[in-house]
Design a protein around this motif. Sequence first.
Motif, PDB file in Angstrom:
ATOM      1  N   ASN A  67      -6.840   1.639   1.147  1.00 54.36           N
ATOM      2  CA  ASN A  67      -5.412   1.977   0.651  1.00 54.36           C
ATOM      3  C   ASN A  67      -5.010   3.270   1.368  1.00 54.36           C
ATOM      4  N   LYS A  68      -5.164   3.229   2.519  1.00 53.66           N
ATOM      5  CA  LYS A  68      -4.288   4.434   3.487  1.00 53.66           C
ATOM      6  C   LYS A  68      -4.799   5.681   3.244  1.00 53.66           C
TER       7      LYS A  68
ATOM      8  N   ARG B 286      -1.518   5.886  -1.848  1.00 54.83           N
ATOM      9  CA  ARG B 286      -2.797   6.429  -0.879  1.00 54.83           C
ATOM     10  C   ARG B 286      -3.694   6.593  -1.936  1.00 54.83           C
TER      11      ARG B 286
ATOM     12  N   CYS C  90     -10.292   3.349   2.460  1.00 56.93           N
ATOM     13  CA  CYS C  90      -9.857   3.000   3.624  1.00 56.93           C
ATOM     14  C   CYS C  90      -9.012   1.762   3.622  1.00 56.93           C
TER      15      CYS C  90
ATOM     16  N   GLU D 172       1.285   4.000  11.914  1.00 54.75           N
ATOM     17  CA  GLU D 172       0.306   4.612  11.480  1.00 54.75           C
ATOM     18  C   GLU D 172      -0.922   3.923  11.556  1.00 54.75           C
ATOM     19  N   ASP D 173      -2.081   4.544  12.302  1.00 55.27           N
ATOM     20  CA  ASP D 173      -3.436   4.053  12.161  1.00 55.27           C
ATOM     21  C   ASP D 173      -4.453   4.470  11.116  1.00 55.27           C
ATOM     22  N   THR D 174      -4.803   3.751  10.463  1.00 56.97           N
ATOM     23  CA  THR D 174      -5.412   4.160   9.045  1.00 56.97           C
ATOM     24  C   THR D 174      -7.096   4.149   9.306  1.00 56.97           C
TER      25      THR D 174
ATOM     26  N   ARG E  10       0.862  -1.211   0.037  1.00 62.12           N
ATOM     27  CA  ARG E  10       0.015  -0.206  -0.113  1.00 62.12           C
ATOM     28  C   ARG E  10       0.979   1.218  -0.136  1.00 62.12           C
TER      29      ARG E  10
ATOM     30  N   CYS F 154     -10.784   7.084   8.108  1.00 61.75           N
ATOM     31  CA  CYS F 154     -10.288   7.297   6.635  1.00 61.75           C
ATOM     32  C   CYS F 154     -11.537   7.512   5.989  1.00 61.75           C
TER      33      CYS F 154
ATOM     34  N   TYR G  52       5.854   7.150   5.231  1.00 61.94           N
ATOM     35  CA  TYR G  52       5.573   5.586   5.710  1.00 61.94           C
ATOM     36  C   TYR G  52       6.108   5.749   7.111  1.00 61.94           C
TER      37      TYR G  52
END
Length: 1149
Positions: free
Chosen positions: A448-449, A425, A446, A1103-1105, A422, A1108, A1099
């Motif tokens: 794909n970050k 984004r 969501c 990280e908390d995605t 990923r 989203c 990156y």
Amino acid sequence: MAVPARTCGASWPGPVRTARPWPGRGPRPFPDPRGPASGPARPLLLLLPPLLLLPLLTAPGASAYSFPQQHTMQYWARRLEQEIDGVMRIFGGVQQLREIYKDNRNLFEVQENEPQKLVEKVAGDIESLLDRKVQALKRLADAAENFQKSHRWQDNIKEEDIMYYDAKADAELDDPEGEDVERGSKTSTLRLDFMEDPNFKNKVNYSYTAVQIPTDIYKGSTVILNELNWTEALENVFIENRRQDPTLLWQVFGSATGVTRYYPATPWRAPKKIDLYDVRRRPWYIQGASSPKDMVIIVDVSGSVSGLTLKLMKTSVCEMLDTLSDDDYVNVASFNEKAQPVSCFTHLVQANVRNKKVFKEAVQGMVAKGTTGYKAGFEYAFDQLQNSNITRANCNKMIMMFTDGGEDRVQDVFEKYNWPNRTVRVFTFSVGQHNYDVTPLQWMACTNKGYYFEIPSIGAIRINTQEYLDVLGRPMVLAGKEAKQVQWTNVYEDALGLGLVVTGTLPVFNLTQDGPGEKKNQLILGVMGIDVALNDIKRLTPNYTLGANGYVFAIDLNGYVLLHPNLKPQTTNFREPVTLDFLDAELEDENKEEIRRSMIDGNKGHKQIRTLVKSLDERYIDEVIRNYTWVPIRSTNYSLGLVLPPYSTFYLQANLSDQILQVKYFEFLLPSSFESEGHVFIAPREYCKDLNASDNNTEFLKNFIELMEKVTPDSKQCNNFLLHNLILDTGITQQLVERVWRDQDLNTYSLLAVFAATDGGITRVFPNKAAEDWTENPEPFNASFYRRSLDNHGYVFKPPHQDSLLRPLELENDTVGVLVSTAVELSLGRRTLRPAVVGVKLDLEAWAEKFKVLASNRTHQDQPQKCGPSSHCEMDCEVNNEDLLCVLIDDGGFLVLSNQNHQWDQVGRFFSEVDANLMLALYNNSFYTRKESYDYQAACAPQPPGNLGAAPRGVFVPTIADFLNLAWWTSAAAWSLFQQLLYGLIYHSWFQADPAEAEGSPETRESSCVMKQTQYYFGSVNASYNAIIDCGNCSRLFHAQRLTNTNLLFVVAEKPLCSQCEAGRLLQKETHCPADGPEQCELVQRPRYRRGPHICFDYNATEDTSDCGRGASFPPSLGVLVSLQLMLLLGLPPRPQPQVHSFASSRRL
């Protein structure tokens, strides 16, 4: 046999050319254009066969005037050269001035410019200046993070709980036509007193900060009020920073919520119309808030996207482009069943101003048709991002998709191109009001970050096209101290009137945690910035020791100039950076490309090159030698260069320790001495701190004299180097008057004036009355004649500019002259320098007559040669001026002198405007070479709007029946119209052709544009040539020869007999480029070398995605809604509101 006369349309009898018949003399034959056999034989055009002409020259009884032979014209040229040289030797005083300098050798020292030491010292001084700003930045960023971390969020906070100075409040309260829709909120606004501060070019208050909130953000929202609450503590840090460094200018905190708090406080510079300023779209904020980006924008143009939705998409794409800086790369494509780029760009291109303009124009041409094909769009986007054969940012990679909705999730595409890593984004934007299921769009973002946004109306565009920066900021925040890197921006225009600045930026992170053991917060709070005015950096560079043609420059990693004497934008738009490439600031060549690359790479270097330079008035090109020396400025992204001509290696430094001599020389600056010693202009330099500047040189001299009566040249408040050199040159030039000028009769040689100008800043014009018509710049370093004389050997002629010429009938006033100047080269031991320029001003009318005599067959001044009934004569420029054109043209192609009286008022014009046919022949025969370049800093008058209709473009206009139908008011159409009216007040471009109108009046506001410049200069031909302008029966014979030791070309030609031979006209005048300069589509195929920032944060494994996507709602004020609806019902046009309510994104800080 009789030779037929030459007429238009007649044919030549074999190879013989004849002239028009002369009364009583018969036809006029032409000799061999190459002259005698011993002369040079190098014709460049069709030449007449010489042997066939010989019988005509010797035919008995052929009484006629012939075109002058080459040796005759060479003789005329020598007479002209001797006359010019004689006058300059007698009146110019070059040799005498050399002797004067040597006689006063004890009054000055010769100092050396050592390029490497100079450039390293200046680079070190700039580094120290910027380092002080960096320390202030770090104190601010640390304090901001601590203040926010200790701040307690208040859900029930009210506007009256917060006291702050609203920078826009005064402008809104003073608006005579606007209705204050937030009158109640003004109770929390402080009223301050301000004092003028020249450092800020503004009125400021050092005890408070000011707050600016974008027009489309509701000031009373909980988010904004909490932001105002905790940022208030920054005020004391701002004040302490200024105490430690009084040279600090604007200190600014730009919040991710849109709030700007800056110090010192000053009222906001409100535009004439709606204020569109948002700190998150400023160049410095964008650069500081995230790492560089590779972005592909794909737009759904299927058949379901039409009308208002398509309009929303076009506007959204344009707003998205405005969030990109020169460190970013972008491409835009549209898709339905297939995907294709909207512009000529087939790959990612740098997101600079010109490329973004191409995209914005191309986007307007998108048309909706076909069916939706997400797969085609995403595959195109991923292919673009995977292309490694092009220059790109190589950091954040992202796809921005604008659509009205769809069912396909294209999971197979993501699995192929983006999973599992990923690295790209995906941001999805649901545009318009529709009932489609948005779940697939949310899923794409969501997984794909990325992030999902909704843009239901025009009011949601600006906020939702910039909030993706919050997502890109997550890796920076999570990187912590490693990401706390100060970056320095490109040059841009300060929004508060400071002029051109650069800004040091530092991101501010949210350090809070929701609870014990919870993950670290990922939000970027904003960006801290401190401005540095370019003028403050310029003050650290040598001013006058480098000479008129030496200078310092600096560039950044993009190759854009930070400092350069040619950085002079005619108009600036505070929303865009000022991006002038080094290769556009100067005339580009391979050597400069190599220097630019080395500087971008952070190397040191030195190189002497032969290059072309433009004159100060941009009319001439000179080939010169320059020494380039460069070093990096440590701790920054900048590199510093020094340019020196060889003759500026040394300079004079006056040493006037004798105070009696100081007083003696100073008296020659007094106006009472002008009548006998000539008028003195002094360069308007900063000799002393208390010296009042003035654009009027007489007034400036008066101010200078008054100050010198109070202080001495050795005073600490004065620049001793400048003052001593000025006073020395005053005495030096006075001695020139005494030894040379005073005893000469200028009228004998038809001179209007003699003059001398020096590096020390003195321009002395003799006699005094000649100063009334002196139009040259009193600063020699800014005078074109001065700078060109230093770069050229011999005598440099400068005709008056055509716009200032008088008509022939007015030439009797003797006010129009031609400047002739030459540099004074001084050799002292092994050191050579050029400290002065001397010259004369020729009386145009008298010298035009003298020119005719010198280019004639006269053997005695008062007896022109005459041709008898049975004799043969050559034409000359005096007797035969009805048939023979004789001119002197300078090296730029401008007319200097002519034997045609009716052309005297055209002296100073480009010769193609006088005789296009002849100028083209000179160019085609390499007497002149052409150089084309582009001026990217020009200002152009506004273009008339293309849409003159009464209704807004692309906006639904209801009928009278709709207004009377109550059901219509509850429909989507009514709500859509309301949104158009409401947000159209903010987004003026929605209704009008020119988006710039939001900042100023379109009738008077100039806009930046690109102008094509063309200059001509002497080519490689140095010899004397005869040639024919081959045009059938209208052919013309001409002769051209360079005059030795001058910048003049002597041309003799037949006058044209008919207009059938009109050729293309060479253009020298600056022309507007509607396509924004050279073809951008071609330029991006060979991009210039650049380097992006050396750090990248795209990156972080932690990280908390999960956050989203959400829909965005921007409900307007109920009062505004009701009032607008009533106005519509009553048939009244809606009044623009000074403030529009909308809720900011719900960021819990």
